[in-house]
Scaffold this motif. Structure first.
Motif, PDB file in Angstrom:
ATOM      1  N   VAL A 186      38.679  56.584  58.533  1.00 34.65           N
ATOM      2  CA  VAL A 186      38.960  55.488  57.507  1.00 34.65           C
ATOM      3  C   VAL A 186      37.925  55.549  56.538  1.00 34.65           C
ATOM      4  O   VAL A 186      36.694  55.753  56.975  1.00 34.65           O
ATOM      5  N   LYS A 187      38.370  55.366  55.144  1.00 39.44           N
ATOM      6  CA  LYS A 187      37.266  55.442  54.339  1.00 39.44           C
ATOM      7  C   LYS A 187      36.750  54.228  54.338  1.00 39.44           C
ATOM      8  O   LYS A 187      37.427  52.984  54.271  1.00 39.44           O
ATOM      9  N   HIS A 188      35.332  53.853  54.237  1.00 36.52           N
ATOM     10  CA  HIS A 188      34.631  52.460  53.969  1.00 36.52           C
ATOM     11  C   HIS A 188      33.703  52.835  52.815  1.00 36.52           C
ATOM     12  O   HIS A 188      32.883  53.719  52.656  1.00 36.52           O
ATOM     13  N   LYS A 189      33.440  51.428  52.090  1.00 35.94           N
ATOM     14  CA  LYS A 189      32.720  51.520  50.745  1.00 35.94           C
ATOM     15  C   LYS A 189      31.281  51.177  51.409  1.00 35.94           C
ATOM     16  O   LYS A 189      31.227  50.004  52.222  1.00 35.94           O
ATOM     17  N   ILE A 190      30.361  51.670  51.067  1.00 39.98           N
ATOM     18  CA  ILE A 190      28.805  51.046  51.415  1.00 39.98           C
ATOM     19  C   ILE A 190      28.425  51.136  50.018  1.00 39.98           C
ATOM     20  O   ILE A 190      28.437  51.847  48.861  1.00 39.98           O
ATOM     21  N   THR A 191      27.245  50.447  49.926  1.00 38.53           N
ATOM     22  CA  THR A 191      26.222  50.251  48.897  1.00 38.53           C
ATOM     23  C   THR A 191      24.915  51.064  49.304  1.00 38.53           C
ATOM     24  O   THR A 191      24.483  50.804  50.497  1.00 38.53           O
ATOM     25  N   VAL A 192      24.206  52.073  48.796  1.00 40.70           N
ATOM     26  CA  VAL A 192      22.970  52.659  48.916  1.00 40.70           C
ATOM     27  C   VAL A 192      22.009  52.072  48.073  1.00 40.70           C
ATOM     28  O   VAL A 192      22.167  52.105  46.763  1.00 40.70           O
ATOM     29  N   TYR A 193      20.962  51.399  48.705  1.00 42.01           N
ATOM     30  CA  TYR A 193      19.951  50.894  47.952  1.00 42.01           C
ATOM     31  C   TYR A 193      18.701  51.878  47.684  1.00 42.01           C
ATOM     32  O   TYR A 193      17.972  51.983  48.610  1.00 42.01           O
ATOM     33  N   ASN A 194      18.750  52.573  46.689  1.00 35.88           N
ATOM     34  CA  ASN A 194      17.687  53.818  46.285  1.00 35.88           C
ATOM     35  C   ASN A 194      17.079  53.597  45.031  1.00 35.88           C
ATOM     36  O   ASN A 194      16.568  54.544  44.391  1.00 35.88           O
ATOM     37  N   ALA A 195      17.182  52.342  44.406  1.00 36.85           N
ATOM     38  CA  ALA A 195      16.600  52.209  43.006  1.00 36.85           C
ATOM     39  C   ALA A 195      15.315  52.511  42.988  1.00 36.85           C
ATOM     40  O   ALA A 195      14.537  52.264  43.989  1.00 36.85           O
ATOM     41  N   LEU A 196      14.724  52.952  41.894  1.00 39.67           N
ATOM     42  CA  LEU A 196      13.237  53.019  41.696  1.00 39.67           C
ATOM     43  C   LEU A 196      12.595  51.846  41.764  1.00 39.67           C
ATOM     44  O   LEU A 196      13.110  50.500  41.436  1.00 39.67           O
ATOM     45  N   LYS A 197      11.250  51.747  42.364  1.00 40.23           N
ATOM     46  CA  LYS A 197      10.504  50.493  42.641  1.00 40.23           C
ATOM     47  C   LYS A 197       9.019  50.718  42.009  1.00 40.23           C
ATOM     48  O   LYS A 197       8.692  51.628  41.913  1.00 40.23           O
ATOM     49  N   GLN A 198       8.488  49.463  41.747  1.00 38.97           N
ATOM     50  CA  GLN A 198       7.450  49.518  41.167  1.00 38.97           C
ATOM     51  C   GLN A 198       6.189  50.150  41.981  1.00 38.97           C
ATOM     52  O   GLN A 198       6.338  50.034  43.198  1.00 38.97           O
ATOM     53  N   GLY A 199       5.437  51.042  41.395  1.00 41.03           N
ATOM     54  CA  GLY A 199       4.569  51.831  42.296  1.00 41.03           C
ATOM     55  C   GLY A 199       4.989  53.123  42.655  1.00 41.03           C
ATOM     56  O   GLY A 199       4.292  53.817  43.142  1.00 41.03           O
ATOM     57  N   ASP A 200       6.466  53.721  42.658  1.00 40.41           N
ATOM     58  CA  ASP A 200       7.020  54.996  42.816  1.00 40.41           C
ATOM     59  C   ASP A 200       6.282  55.923  42.068  1.00 40.41           C
ATOM     60  O   ASP A 200       6.363  55.802  40.918  1.00 40.41           O
ATOM     61  N   LYS A 201       5.882  57.051  42.671  1.00 40.03           N
ATOM     62  CA  LYS A 201       5.551  58.110  41.962  1.00 40.03           C
ATOM     63  C   LYS A 201       6.699  59.112  41.766  1.00 40.03           C
ATOM     64  O   LYS A 201       7.524  59.391  42.630  1.00 40.03           O
ATOM     65  N   VAL A 202       7.038  59.551  40.502  1.00 44.24           N
ATOM     66  CA  VAL A 202       8.047  60.273  40.076  1.00 44.24           C
ATOM     67  C   VAL A 202       7.889  61.743  39.284  1.00 44.24           C
ATOM     68  O   VAL A 202       6.642  61.706  38.893  1.00 44.24           O
ATOM     69  N   LEU A 203       8.845  62.530  39.741  1.00 45.97           N
ATOM     70  CA  LEU A 203       8.712  63.807  38.730  1.00 45.97           C
ATOM     71  C   LEU A 203       9.570  63.640  37.509  1.00 45.97           C
ATOM     72  O   LEU A 203      10.740  63.405  37.624  1.00 45.97           O
ATOM     73  N   LEU A 204       9.139  63.882  36.395  1.00 47.56           N
ATOM     74  CA  LEU A 204       9.783  63.951  35.239  1.00 47.56           C
ATOM     75  C   LEU A 204      10.008  65.223  34.650  1.00 47.56           C
ATOM     76  O   LEU A 204       9.164  66.204  34.749  1.00 47.56           O
ATOM     77  N   LEU A 205      10.977  65.512  33.733  1.00 46.13           N
ATOM     78  CA  LEU A 205      11.384  66.563  33.197  1.00 46.13           C
ATOM     79  C   LEU A 205      11.485  66.242  31.756  1.00 46.13           C
ATOM     80  O   LEU A 205      12.573  65.345  31.384  1.00 46.13           O
ATOM     81  N   ARG A 206      10.582  66.682  30.948  1.00 43.43           N
ATOM     82  CA  ARG A 206      10.466  66.344  29.527  1.00 43.43           C
ATOM     83  C   ARG A 206      11.442  67.253  28.768  1.00 43.43           C
ATOM     84  O   ARG A 206      11.176  68.541  28.690  1.00 43.43           O
ATOM     85  N   GLN A 207      12.250  66.708  27.982  1.00 46.29           N
ATOM     86  CA  GLN A 207      13.463  67.425  27.092  1.00 46.29           C
ATOM     87  C   GLN A 207      12.372  67.816  25.817  1.00 46.29           C
ATOM     88  O   GLN A 207      11.460  67.122  25.410  1.00 46.29           O
ATOM     89  N   GLN A 208      12.740  69.046  25.257  1.00 46.62           N
ATOM     90  CA  GLN A 208      12.144  69.611  24.218  1.00 46.62           C
ATOM     91  C   GLN A 208      12.104  68.704  23.054  1.00 46.62           C
ATOM     92  O   GLN A 208      13.094  68.014  22.761  1.00 46.62           O
TER      93      GLN A 208
END
Length: 135
Positions: free
Chosen positions: A100-122
């Motif tokens: 049976v399909k069940h809806k869930i919410t994934v809480y994975n939003a960015l938080k203050q202090g998270d280190k991130v990898l960025l890709l800069r567009q030309q």
């Protein structure tokens, strides 16, 4: 008519564009400075405002569907004891229904202090947050 100063500026601009064309994107690291509005600190000269940032769905809070066995169906354990023989074993009976399909919410939003990898567009006006990084 172009004078020598204008000609030099034009040549410099063409050289910069040629370098940019050979390097269409670049990787950078940043730290989430705030989440509402989203800002990412790259260095003293570069703090990215929300309008420059592209965040993929997997780095947000989002809903999705999953399937698994119906939790209302219990597995039954019983012990069959065959006294006349020496065999005594534990058997497992399992009753299953279609998934049976069940809806869930994934809480994975960015938080203050998270280190991130960025890709800069030309051109440097848009930055894609590729993922969090582990330091």
């Amino acid at each position: 008519m172009l004078n020598s100063t204008d000609l030099l500026k034009t040549i410099k601009k063409a050289a910069v564009e040629a370098v940019d064309a050979s390097n269409p994107a670049s990787l950078m690291y940043g730290t989430v400075q705030s989440v509402s509005p989203l800002t990412i600190y790259v260095d003293q000269k570069l703090i990215l405002p929300e309008s420059f940032i592209i965040v993929p769905e997997h780095l947000t809070d989002y809903e999705t569907e999953i399937t698994f066995d119906n939790p209302d169906i219990k597995q039954i354990y019983t012990t069959w004891n065959m006294g006349e023989t020496q065999e005594s074993s534990q058997s497992k009976l399992s009753f299953k229904q279609p998934a049976v399909k069940h809806k869930i919410t994934v809480y994975n939003a960015l938080k203050q202090g998270d280190k991130v990898l960025l890709l800069r567009q030309q051109g440097g006006q848009r930055f894609l947050v590729v993922d969090r990084v582990v330091v």
